[in-house]
Design an enzyme around this catalytic site. Structure first.
Site, PDB file in Angstrom:
ATOM      1  N   ARG A  55      -9.275   8.125  15.152  1.00 29.34           N
ATOM      2  CA  ARG A  55      -8.571   8.789  14.050  1.00 29.34           C
ATOM      3  C   ARG A  55      -9.422   9.899  13.451  1.00 29.34           C
ATOM      4  O   ARG A  55     -10.593   9.712  13.158  1.00 29.34           O
ATOM      5  CB  ARG A  55      -8.264   7.752  12.968  1.00 29.34           C
ATOM      6  CG  ARG A  55      -7.648   8.323  11.707  1.00 29.34           C
ATOM      7  CD  ARG A  55      -7.445   7.229  10.681  1.00 29.34           C
ATOM      8  NE  ARG A  55      -8.705   6.744  10.180  1.00 29.34           N
ATOM      9  CZ  ARG A  55      -9.189   6.984   8.952  1.00 29.34           C
ATOM     10  NH1 ARG A  55      -8.500   7.723   8.120  1.00 29.34           N
ATOM     11  NH2 ARG A  55     -10.333   6.493   8.569  1.00 29.34           N
TER      12      ARG A  55
ATOM     13  N   LYS B  95       0.290 -10.182  -0.646  1.00 26.19           N
ATOM     14  CA  LYS B  95      -0.392 -11.474  -0.760  1.00 26.19           C
ATOM     15  C   LYS B  95      -1.423 -11.553  -1.881  1.00 26.19           C
ATOM     16  O   LYS B  95      -1.840 -12.645  -2.234  1.00 26.19           O
ATOM     17  CB  LYS B  95      -1.016 -11.868   0.577  1.00 26.19           C
ATOM     18  CG  LYS B  95      -2.183 -11.044   1.047  1.00 26.19           C
ATOM     19  CD  LYS B  95      -2.700 -11.674   2.345  1.00 26.19           C
ATOM     20  CE  LYS B  95      -3.853 -10.907   2.907  1.00 26.19           C
ATOM     21  NZ  LYS B  95      -4.356 -11.481   4.127  1.00 26.19           N
TER      22      LYS B  95
ATOM     23  N   ASP C 172      -2.557  -9.626   9.328  1.00 27.22           N
ATOM     24  CA  ASP C 172      -1.433 -10.576   9.304  1.00 27.22           C
ATOM     25  C   ASP C 172      -0.184 -10.042   9.997  1.00 27.22           C
ATOM     26  O   ASP C 172       0.467 -10.743  10.765  1.00 27.22           O
ATOM     27  CB  ASP C 172      -1.094 -10.951   7.848  1.00 27.22           C
ATOM     28  CG  ASP C 172      -2.313 -11.441   7.088  1.00 27.22           C
ATOM     29  OD1 ASP C 172      -3.057 -12.266   7.650  1.00 27.22           O
ATOM     30  OD2 ASP C 172      -2.535 -10.992   5.953  1.00 27.22           O
TER      31      ASP C 172
ATOM     32  N   HIS D 128     -16.682   2.722  10.364  1.00 25.59           N
ATOM     33  CA  HIS D 128     -17.155   3.777   9.467  1.00 25.59           C
ATOM     34  C   HIS D 128     -18.671   3.800   9.555  1.00 25.59           C
ATOM     35  O   HIS D 128     -19.318   2.777   9.411  1.00 25.59           O
ATOM     36  CB  HIS D 128     -16.712   3.516   8.021  1.00 25.59           C
ATOM     37  CG  HIS D 128     -16.829   4.750   7.185  1.00 25.59           C
ATOM     38  ND1 HIS D 128     -18.039   5.240   6.769  1.00 25.59           N
ATOM     39  CD2 HIS D 128     -15.896   5.617   6.718  1.00 25.59           C
ATOM     40  CE1 HIS D 128     -17.841   6.355   6.071  1.00 25.59           C
ATOM     41  NE2 HIS D 128     -16.545   6.604   6.034  1.00 25.59           N
TER      42      HIS D 128
ATOM     43  N   GLY E 284       0.833  -1.198   0.000  1.00 21.64           N
ATOM     44  CA  GLY E 284       0.000   0.000   0.000  1.00 21.64           C
ATOM     45  C   GLY E 284       0.863   1.242   0.000  1.00 21.64           C
ATOM     46  O   GLY E 284       2.057   1.196  -0.333  1.00 21.64           O
TER      47      GLY E 284
ATOM     48  N   TYR F 203      -8.553   1.499  -1.625  1.00 17.48           N
ATOM     49  CA  TYR F 203      -9.982   1.713  -1.373  1.00 17.48           C
ATOM     50  C   TYR F 203     -10.273   3.005  -0.623  1.00 17.48           C
ATOM     51  O   TYR F 203     -11.420   3.298  -0.310  1.00 17.48           O
ATOM     52  CB  TYR F 203     -10.566   0.514  -0.611  1.00 17.48           C
ATOM     53  CG  TYR F 203     -10.514  -0.740  -1.447  1.00 17.48           C
ATOM     54  CD1 TYR F 203     -11.576  -1.095  -2.276  1.00 17.48           C
ATOM     55  CD2 TYR F 203      -9.377  -1.539  -1.465  1.00 17.48           C
ATOM     56  CE1 TYR F 203     -11.511  -2.220  -3.085  1.00 17.48           C
ATOM     57  CE2 TYR F 203      -9.303  -2.672  -2.262  1.00 17.48           C
ATOM     58  CZ  TYR F 203     -10.373  -3.006  -3.064  1.00 17.48           C
ATOM     59  OH  TYR F 203     -10.305  -4.109  -3.861  1.00 17.48           O
TER      60      TYR F 203
ATOM     61  N   ARG G  37     -16.594  10.330  13.742  1.00 19.25           N
ATOM     62  CA  ARG G  37     -17.127   9.030  13.314  1.00 19.25           C
ATOM     63  C   ARG G  37     -17.668   8.176  14.460  1.00 19.25           C
ATOM     64  O   ARG G  37     -18.654   7.482  14.304  1.00 19.25           O
ATOM     65  CB  ARG G  37     -16.027   8.241  12.603  1.00 19.25           C
ATOM     66  CG  ARG G  37     -15.728   8.791  11.245  1.00 19.25           C
ATOM     67  CD  ARG G  37     -14.574   8.070  10.617  1.00 19.25           C
ATOM     68  NE  ARG G  37     -14.382   8.581   9.268  1.00 19.25           N
ATOM     69  CZ  ARG G  37     -13.447   8.141   8.449  1.00 19.25           C
ATOM     70  NH1 ARG G  37     -12.603   7.226   8.851  1.00 19.25           N
ATOM     71  NH2 ARG G  37     -13.333   8.638   7.237  1.00 19.25           N
TER      72      ARG G  37
ATOM     73  N   HIS H 143     -13.695  -0.284   9.913  1.00 19.70           N
ATOM     74  CA  HIS H 143     -13.071   0.566   8.900  1.00 19.70           C
ATOM     75  C   HIS H 143     -11.582   0.783   9.134  1.00 19.70           C
ATOM     76  O   HIS H 143     -10.776   0.637   8.218  1.00 19.70           O
ATOM     77  CB  HIS H 143     -13.802   1.911   8.888  1.00 19.70           C
ATOM     78  CG  HIS H 143     -13.290   2.876   7.873  1.00 19.70           C
ATOM     79  ND1 HIS H 143     -13.230   2.577   6.522  1.00 19.70           N
ATOM     80  CD2 HIS H 143     -12.825   4.152   7.989  1.00 19.70           C
ATOM     81  CE1 HIS H 143     -12.747   3.617   5.861  1.00 19.70           C
ATOM     82  NE2 HIS H 143     -12.479   4.578   6.726  1.00 19.70           N
TER      83      HIS H 143
ATOM     84  N   GLU I  31     -14.084  17.260   5.930  1.00 22.82           N
ATOM     85  CA  GLU I  31     -14.729  16.049   6.430  1.00 22.82           C
ATOM     86  C   GLU I  31     -15.008  16.174   7.915  1.00 22.82           C
ATOM     87  O   GLU I  31     -14.566  17.119   8.567  1.00 22.82           O
ATOM     88  CB  GLU I  31     -13.839  14.830   6.140  1.00 22.82           C
ATOM     89  CG  GLU I  31     -13.661  14.588   4.658  1.00 22.82           C
ATOM     90  CD  GLU I  31     -12.804  13.374   4.343  1.00 22.82           C
ATOM     91  OE1 GLU I  31     -12.366  12.696   5.272  1.00 22.82           O
ATOM     92  OE2 GLU I  31     -12.569  13.134   3.151  1.00 22.82           O
TER      93      GLU I  31
ATOM     94  N   LEU J 120      -3.679   8.166   5.486  1.00 22.41           N
ATOM     95  CA  LEU J 120      -2.706   8.163   4.380  1.00 22.41           C
ATOM     96  C   LEU J 120      -1.567   9.133   4.675  1.00 22.41           C
ATOM     97  O   LEU J 120      -0.420   8.885   4.313  1.00 22.41           O
ATOM     98  CB  LEU J 120      -3.395   8.528   3.060  1.00 22.41           C
ATOM     99  CG  LEU J 120      -4.281   7.429   2.451  1.00 22.41           C
ATOM    100  CD1 LEU J 120      -5.122   7.984   1.311  1.00 22.41           C
ATOM    101  CD2 LEU J 120      -3.460   6.244   1.964  1.00 22.41           C
TER     102      LEU J 120
ATOM    103  N   GLY K 140      -9.634  11.077   0.914  1.00 25.24           N
ATOM    104  CA  GLY K 140      -8.471  11.875   0.564  1.00 25.24           C
ATOM    105  C   GLY K 140      -7.407  11.878   1.634  1.00 25.24           C
ATOM    106  O   GLY K 140      -7.351  10.997   2.485  1.00 25.24           O
TER     107      GLY K 140
ATOM    108  N   GLU L 161      -1.350   1.332   8.643  1.00 25.14           N
ATOM    109  CA  GLU L 161      -2.422   0.969   9.577  1.00 25.14           C
ATOM    110  C   GLU L 161      -2.042  -0.100  10.586  1.00 25.14           C
ATOM    111  O   GLU L 161      -2.595  -0.149  11.678  1.00 25.14           O
ATOM    112  CB  GLU L 161      -3.675   0.530   8.798  1.00 25.14           C
ATOM    113  CG  GLU L 161      -4.883   0.384   9.690  1.00 25.14           C
ATOM    114  CD  GLU L 161      -6.173   0.096   8.937  1.00 25.14           C
ATOM    115  OE1 GLU L 161      -7.164  -0.253   9.596  1.00 25.14           O
ATOM    116  OE2 GLU L 161      -6.188   0.210   7.687  1.00 25.14           O
TER     117      GLU L 161
END
Length: 523
Positions: free
Chosen positions: A383, A35, A219, A240, A11, A45, A287, A348, A115, A389, A49, A372
């Site tokens: 968060r 993997k 993992d 979420h 990622g 996903y 959230r 989420h 947001e 990101l 932003g 993450e």
């Protein structure tokens, strides 16, 4: 196989680190194990932003820091928050130089969104597929660098530490690489590395209903747990609030936080806009508050979902901002110009994880973590939207800068091959899927948005039985991906339950009915 730098995960965090190391050390080998295919990750996903301060007239680092600290509910590490937020814009400019394209206005300035939990417009985005655009730019860059080897369809099973080749208890545990399963051939081989970084993403699949992709089975966290490194704050799971309800089909499609920022309302089945009963910020509350409000409305009504109403919005503008959301809803016979979208909270983002310092170092020597799977102290108990990101990019850079100064030395230790003598192929793979579904039901029922100590203790008892059944399968059979994932998810569920039981108050994203009074006083 031998490599200088082993990175597990492809990622934003893993690829940023790979690209920087490869450019700095052209004669050293960088190996990225992932993997699924090389682009499959939670990054891909991410819709909303990346939050960063670019508009210095209206916004400031201090405002972003304050918003992050408020969301984190007293558990953020302030020094980390300041470092990430002040460094963030540099990392995003770097990403743009590497080819990532973000939405701009008619004057060519970055088009900043807002947001939940943010006091200003500071979220840069690429329509509603920001993560996909970042992943595309990073993969393109990585593929240009000849000393990066990407190993798709390879599954890291366990970190290699002293206990694999020494009877003695070491004073300090070091990481020497990983045992890796080639998912196509079924062979398990060693990757010996001078330095290993886990960028293995989240654990949403532990709950089944999740906005995370199928690969998010925790993992890296499970491997670190078995290797005896520090892990904390696993009780803080962000649900979420608005995932598209699609029956009980497992992974849920995310309806971005930015849709509520754009002006959408949450309604119960009677059409009541209920969020104002829970928080004066309404749909723009953080959230955790929105998720609990939805959970409360669902329990009151007996329904499985509430609705997100976009019918009063300018639909042409909506399509321009959120084409992917608009089309996905349409494919499911939801025309958002006239239909309300059924939504439900879904697992989420994990705010806890592998404990790292400000250089991304874990408690094991030569093992780093970012993204993450790590716990940096940025998010605290909850968060702030679009800070994830940002954290991934900043911490990949921190690890890179540390390794540039402190190059790890080669180990002379001889690593034993993976030993699965006496094991047999598992013929009935359905048993693994049934156990995964059992685990997911258990976690949704007993360790979801709202928890209590009786439920958590019941979950612990049921999980213990599942743990012994899984270990029996692991000891007897040759490893495959699903068996490894089940084993990892059981470990992660154990950490969530045990760390939830240790938390004696409600904070941020953690809500336990037994401590309800304290939370109500706080609100």
């Amino acid at each position: 196989m031998e490599t200088n730098f082993l990175i597990i995960g492809s990622g934003a965090a893993g690829l940023t680190l790979a690209v920087k190391l490869a450019a700095e050390f052209p004669k050293k080998k960088i190996t990225v194990v992932t993997k699924a295919n090389e682009s499959e990750s939670n990054t891909k996903y991410a819709q909303g932003g990346v939050a960063a301060v670019f508009d210095l007239k209206e916004d400031s680092f201090q405002k972003h820091i304050e918003d992050t600290l408020i969301a984190g509910d007293g558990l953020c590490d302030k020094a980390v928050v300041e470092m990430v937020i002040k460094d963030g814009p540099k990392r995003l400019k770097e990403l743009m130089e590497w080819g990532a394209k973000f939405d701009r206005d008619d004057d060519g300035e970055l088009n900043l969104g807002r947001e939940g939990g943010h006091s200003e417009f500071r979220v840069i985005h690429h329509k509603d597929t920001t993560g996909n655009e970042i992943e595309r730019a990073l993969l393109e860059r990585a593929n240009q660098l000849v000393n990066i080897t990407l190993l798709p369809h390879h599954f890291a099973i366990d970190l290699i530490t002293e206990h694999h080749f020494s009877e003695e208890k070491p004073n300090e545990i070091s990481c020497y690489g990983a045992y890796v399963l080639d998912q196509i051939s079924g062979n398990i081989f060693t990757i010996k590395a001078d330095c290993t970084t886990l960028a293995s993403g989240g654990m949403g699949q532990v709950y089944g209903h999740t906005t995370n992709p199928a690969v998010a089975t925790g993992d890296g966290i499970a491997m670190v747990y078995r290797a005896k490194a520090r892990i904390q704050n696993m009780e803080f799971i962000q649900f979420h609030p608005t995932a598209l309800y699609d029956g009980n089909n497992g992974a849920s499609f995310l309806i971005s936080e930015a849709v509520r920022g754009f002006g959408a309302f949450l309604r119960n089945r009677n059409g009541e806009r209920f969020m104002l009963n829970y928080d004066e910020r309404g749909e723009l509350a953080s959230r955790d508050i929105v998720s609990r409000a939805i959970d409360s409305e669902i329990k009151k009504s007996g329904d499985d979902w509430v609705f997100l109403d976009c019918t009063h919005l300018n639909i042409e503008d909506f399509k321009k901002h959120f084409p992917n959301i608009y089309e996905t809803c349409l494919q499911k016979n939801i025309n958002i110009a006239k239909d309300w979208i059924p939504v439900v909270p879904a697992s989420h983002y994990l705010c806890g994880g592998i404990v790292v310092d400000m250089e991304g170092k874990t408690s094991l020597k030569n093992l780093f973590a970012c993204g993450e799977c790590s716990y940096t102290g940025l998010h605290g108990a909850n968060r702030l939207a679009s800070n994830s990101l940002l954290e991934a990019l900043v911490y990949a850079d921190r690890i890179f800068k540390y390794l540039r100064k402190h190059q790890p030395s080669r180990t002379t230790k001889i690593i034993p091959e993976w030993n699965d003598a006496g094991t047999v192929l598992l013929k009935d793979s359905e048993i693994l899927q049934l156990k995964i579904m059992e685990l997911q039901r258990l976690m949704r029922r007993f360790a979801g948005v709202v928890r209590n100590n009786n439920d958590l203790n019941e979950a612990s008892l049921q999980l213990e039985k599942l743990y012994f059944e899984t270990e029996a399968l692991y000891q007897k059979h040759k490893l495959n991906t699903v068996l490894s994932e089940l084993r990892n998810m059981v470990n992660v569920a154990h950490l969530i339950i045990q760390q939830s039981l240790k938390r004696k108050e409600n904070r941020g994203g953690y809500f336990n009915e037994d401590y309800k009074k304290k939370l109500e006083e706080k609100v």
